[in-house]
Design an enzyme around this catalytic site. Structure first.
Site, PDB file in Angstrom:
ATOM      1  N   GLN A  77      12.590 -10.523 -18.279  1.00 31.14           N
ATOM      2  CA  GLN A  77      11.566 -11.353 -18.928  1.00 31.14           C
ATOM      3  C   GLN A  77      10.173 -10.779 -18.690  1.00 31.14           C
ATOM      4  O   GLN A  77       9.337 -10.761 -19.607  1.00 31.14           O
ATOM      5  CB  GLN A  77      11.635 -12.796 -18.434  1.00 31.14           C
ATOM      6  CG  GLN A  77      10.520 -13.664 -19.028  1.00 31.14           C
ATOM      7  CD  GLN A  77      10.838 -15.133 -19.057  1.00 31.14           C
ATOM      8  OE1 GLN A  77      11.861 -15.545 -19.587  1.00 31.14           O
ATOM      9  NE2 GLN A  77       9.968 -15.957 -18.494  1.00 31.14           N
ATOM     10  N   GLU A  78       9.903 -10.301 -17.485  1.00 28.42           N
ATOM     11  CA  GLU A  78       8.596  -9.706 -17.204  1.00 28.42           C
ATOM     12  C   GLU A  78       8.344  -8.512 -18.128  1.00 28.42           C
ATOM     13  O   GLU A  78       7.248  -8.359 -18.682  1.00 28.42           O
ATOM     14  CB  GLU A  78       8.518  -9.263 -15.745  1.00 28.42           C
ATOM     15  CG  GLU A  78       7.201  -8.586 -15.398  1.00 28.42           C
ATOM     16  CD  GLU A  78       7.104  -8.167 -13.940  1.00 28.42           C
ATOM     17  OE1 GLU A  78       6.149  -7.436 -13.604  1.00 28.42           O
ATOM     18  OE2 GLU A  78       7.983  -8.559 -13.139  1.00 28.42           O
ATOM     19  N   PHE A 110      -2.500  -4.724  -5.314  1.00 32.16           N
ATOM     20  CA  PHE A 110      -2.378  -4.786  -6.777  1.00 32.16           C
ATOM     21  C   PHE A 110      -1.824  -6.145  -7.230  1.00 32.16           C
ATOM     22  O   PHE A 110      -1.028  -6.217  -8.171  1.00 32.16           O
ATOM     23  CB  PHE A 110      -1.485  -3.673  -7.335  1.00 32.16           C
ATOM     24  CG  PHE A 110      -1.846  -2.281  -6.895  1.00 32.16           C
ATOM     25  CD1 PHE A 110      -3.154  -1.934  -6.613  1.00 32.16           C
ATOM     26  CD2 PHE A 110      -0.867  -1.310  -6.774  1.00 32.16           C
ATOM     27  CE1 PHE A 110      -3.492  -0.644  -6.213  1.00 32.16           C
ATOM     28  CE2 PHE A 110      -1.185  -0.013  -6.379  1.00 32.16           C
ATOM     29  CZ  PHE A 110      -2.501   0.309  -6.092  1.00 32.16           C
ATOM     30  N   ILE A 111      -2.258  -7.240  -6.599  1.00 32.17           N
ATOM     31  CA  ILE A 111      -1.681  -8.552  -6.870  1.00 32.17           C
ATOM     32  C   ILE A 111      -2.518  -9.294  -7.907  1.00 32.17           C
ATOM     33  O   ILE A 111      -3.635  -9.758  -7.624  1.00 32.17           O
ATOM     34  CB  ILE A 111      -1.548  -9.390  -5.588  1.00 32.17           C
ATOM     35  CG1 ILE A 111      -0.832  -8.582  -4.504  1.00 32.17           C
ATOM     36  CG2 ILE A 111      -0.826 -10.696  -5.894  1.00 32.17           C
ATOM     37  CD1 ILE A 111       0.516  -8.017  -4.909  1.00 32.17           C
ATOM     38  N   THR A 112      -1.964  -9.420  -9.118  1.00 24.67           N
ATOM     39  CA  THR A 112      -2.623 -10.175 -10.179  1.00 24.67           C
ATOM     40  C   THR A 112      -2.744 -11.643  -9.783  1.00 24.67           C
ATOM     41  O   THR A 112      -1.796 -12.213  -9.240  1.00 24.67           O
ATOM     42  CB  THR A 112      -1.825 -10.061 -11.488  1.00 24.67           C
ATOM     43  OG1 THR A 112      -1.726  -8.684 -11.855  1.00 24.67           O
ATOM     44  CG2 THR A 112      -2.484 -10.833 -12.607  1.00 24.67           C
ATOM     45  N   GLY A 155       7.236  -1.736 -13.736  1.00 25.53           N
ATOM     46  CA  GLY A 155       8.107  -0.563 -13.697  1.00 25.53           C
ATOM     47  C   GLY A 155       7.536   0.526 -14.578  1.00 25.53           C
ATOM     48  O   GLY A 155       7.254   0.313 -15.751  1.00 25.53           O
ATOM     49  N   PRO A 214       0.802  -1.228   0.000  1.00 26.61           N
ATOM     50  CA  PRO A 214       0.000   0.000   0.000  1.00 26.61           C
ATOM     51  C   PRO A 214       0.832   1.274   0.000  1.00 26.61           C
ATOM     52  O   PRO A 214       0.430   2.279  -0.580  1.00 26.61           O
ATOM     53  CB  PRO A 214      -0.835  -0.130   1.281  1.00 26.61           C
ATOM     54  CG  PRO A 214      -0.985  -1.614   1.459  1.00 26.61           C
ATOM     55  CD  PRO A 214       0.315  -2.202   0.998  1.00 26.61           C
ATOM     56  N   GLY A 215       2.027   1.259   0.624  1.00 28.79           N
ATOM     57  CA  GLY A 215       2.841   2.461   0.676  1.00 28.79           C
ATOM     58  C   GLY A 215       4.106   2.395  -0.152  1.00 28.79           C
ATOM     59  O   GLY A 215       4.946   3.290  -0.077  1.00 28.79           O
ATOM     60  N   ALA A 252      18.270  -2.891   0.327  1.00 30.79           N
ATOM     61  CA  ALA A 252      18.024  -3.880  -0.728  1.00 30.79           C
ATOM     62  C   ALA A 252      18.594  -5.238  -0.351  1.00 30.79           C
ATOM     63  O   ALA A 252      18.058  -6.280  -0.754  1.00 30.79           O
ATOM     64  CB  ALA A 252      18.621  -3.400  -2.045  1.00 30.79           C
TER      65      ALA A 252
END
Length: 382
Positions: free
Chosen positions: A246-247, A161-163, A369, A133-134, A183
């Site tokens: 690939q995505e 927003f999870i497909t 992205g 959410p954030g 990271a």
């Protein structure tokens, strides 16, 4: 006369035979259900098992894990046919091209043999949970935590927003195993959705892709075996970066096929529809707009095919994937908007595929992205 699409340089007779199978499945199983799925905000769960039965799932996963033993080219053919039939509901690109490959590359041998055959059969539907959410593109700032407790990880957090979120049986979750390491503290953990503490929130009401089950997911003290960690702790960000090319190429594949389909629809409509006593196609503005659109599509197709070839050789880098994603998604948004304009008022009616395409493709400049992130990635190599 429809748009003349040059056969892709990476195609071959076997792939064209496979294209016939993919096209037949899409026309039979996807096209008739579009309006119902849009109203219900999800596809039928049985669609996944039907796809598994005819061999359309886990296409590029080795046969030893129950997959099709094909290449990315087989995936691309399926995604093209899905886009050309106007479907934006079935989340097969995420299941086949993204989640299955996280498992193939990073899961333990035992987990691969347990999970991947279920991906191929449709018994399992896959999702990947990165966005929170954030937190959007800034993945190193995610808040979802996974704390090691003996032979288990305990997950807490929320994703959005999870497909495939509504139907998912297994979710690859990006989480923090070391919250102070930026990271380097991000890890990927696979969660089966029948695990206590996992729950689904709303299926979200979107501008487009209304038939796709995009959902909120919540993790409340979800305990999963430590063996569900993909790779090693702290490697999640690197793994995400390795799989994102690939995505992004998948998004480009669907963008170009969708662009070509929109142009075909518009050519047919403008030749059939009349105004002031002659077909709309006869007006100079119409012909010039379609000439521009056909040229945009041809350029996009040539660039895409080059990138697919590079990917099949294992040579597509982060910059190249960002470029093809940026170019094709920006182009399709322009082309489809110009096509919709040529439909006049009917282009704004959701009963027309061009209207649904216009709404569906807007997200292409955001997911995988944003265009702005793509420019940032490209600029780092200049």
């Amino acid at each position: 006369m429809p748009l003349q699409i040059q056969k892709s340089s990476w195609s071959n007779p076997d792939l064209e035979d496979f294209r016939d199978l993919a096209r037949t499945f899409c026309q039979k199983e996807l096209v008739p259900n579009q309006e119902r799925w849009m109203a219900e905000k999800k596809v039928d769960r049985e669609l996944w098992t039907k796809a598994g039965e005819v061999g359309l799932l886990a296409l590029s996963i080795p046969e030893e894990y129950g997959g099709g033993g094909g290449t990315f080219a087989h995936e691309a053919v399926l995604y093209e046919e899905q886009a050309r039939c106007g479907d934006g509901a079935w989340g097969v690109t995420v299941h086949n091209g993204i989640v299955a490959h996280y498992l193939l590359h990073y899961a333990t041998e035992e987990r691969k043999r347990e999970w991947l055959p279920k991906f191929a059969s449709g018994e399992f539907v896959g999702a990947v949970a990165m966005t929170e959410p954030g937190t959007g593109s800034d993945l190193q700032s995610i808040k979802t935590r996974a704390v090691r407790d003996g032979d288990e990880y305990v997950l807490n957090g929320a994703k959005t927003f999870i497909t495939n979120g509504y139907h998912a049986d297994l979710v690859v979750v990006a989480c923090k195993t070391d919250p102070d390491a930026g990271a380097q503290g991000v890890s990927l953990i696979a969660v089966e959705t029948d695990t206590p503490g996992f729950r689904r929130g709303r299926v979200l009401d979107k501008v487009g892709l209304k038939g796709q089950d995009t959902a909120e997911l919540f993790f409340d003290d979800v305990r999963v075996p430590a063996a569900n960690l993909l790779g090693e702790e702290g490697q999640g960000f690197i793994q995400l970066m390795q799989q994102l090319p690939q995505e992004r190429l998948i998004i480009a594949v669907t963008a170009v096929a969708g662009m070509e389909a929109a142009i075909d629809q518009t050519i047919a409509y403008t030749k059939d529809r009349t105004a002031f006593g002659r077909p709309i196609f006869k007006f100079q503005n119409t012909k010039f707009k379609l000439a521009e659109a056909a040229t945009e599509a041809a350029v996009a197709r040539a660039f895409l095919d080059q990138c697919v070839e590079r990917h099949l050789r294992g040579e597509l880098d982060v910059q190249g994937a960002a470029m093809v994603k940026l170019w094709t998604t920006e182009r399709i948004n322009k082309v489809v908007d110009d096509c919709l304009q040529l439909f006049g008022g009917y282009g704004y009616m959701t009963e027309y595929p061009i209207a649904r395409a216009w709404a569906d493709i807007r997200i292409s400049r955001i997911f995988g992205g944003t265009s702005e992130i793509m420019k940032e990635i490209i600029s780092r190599t200049l």
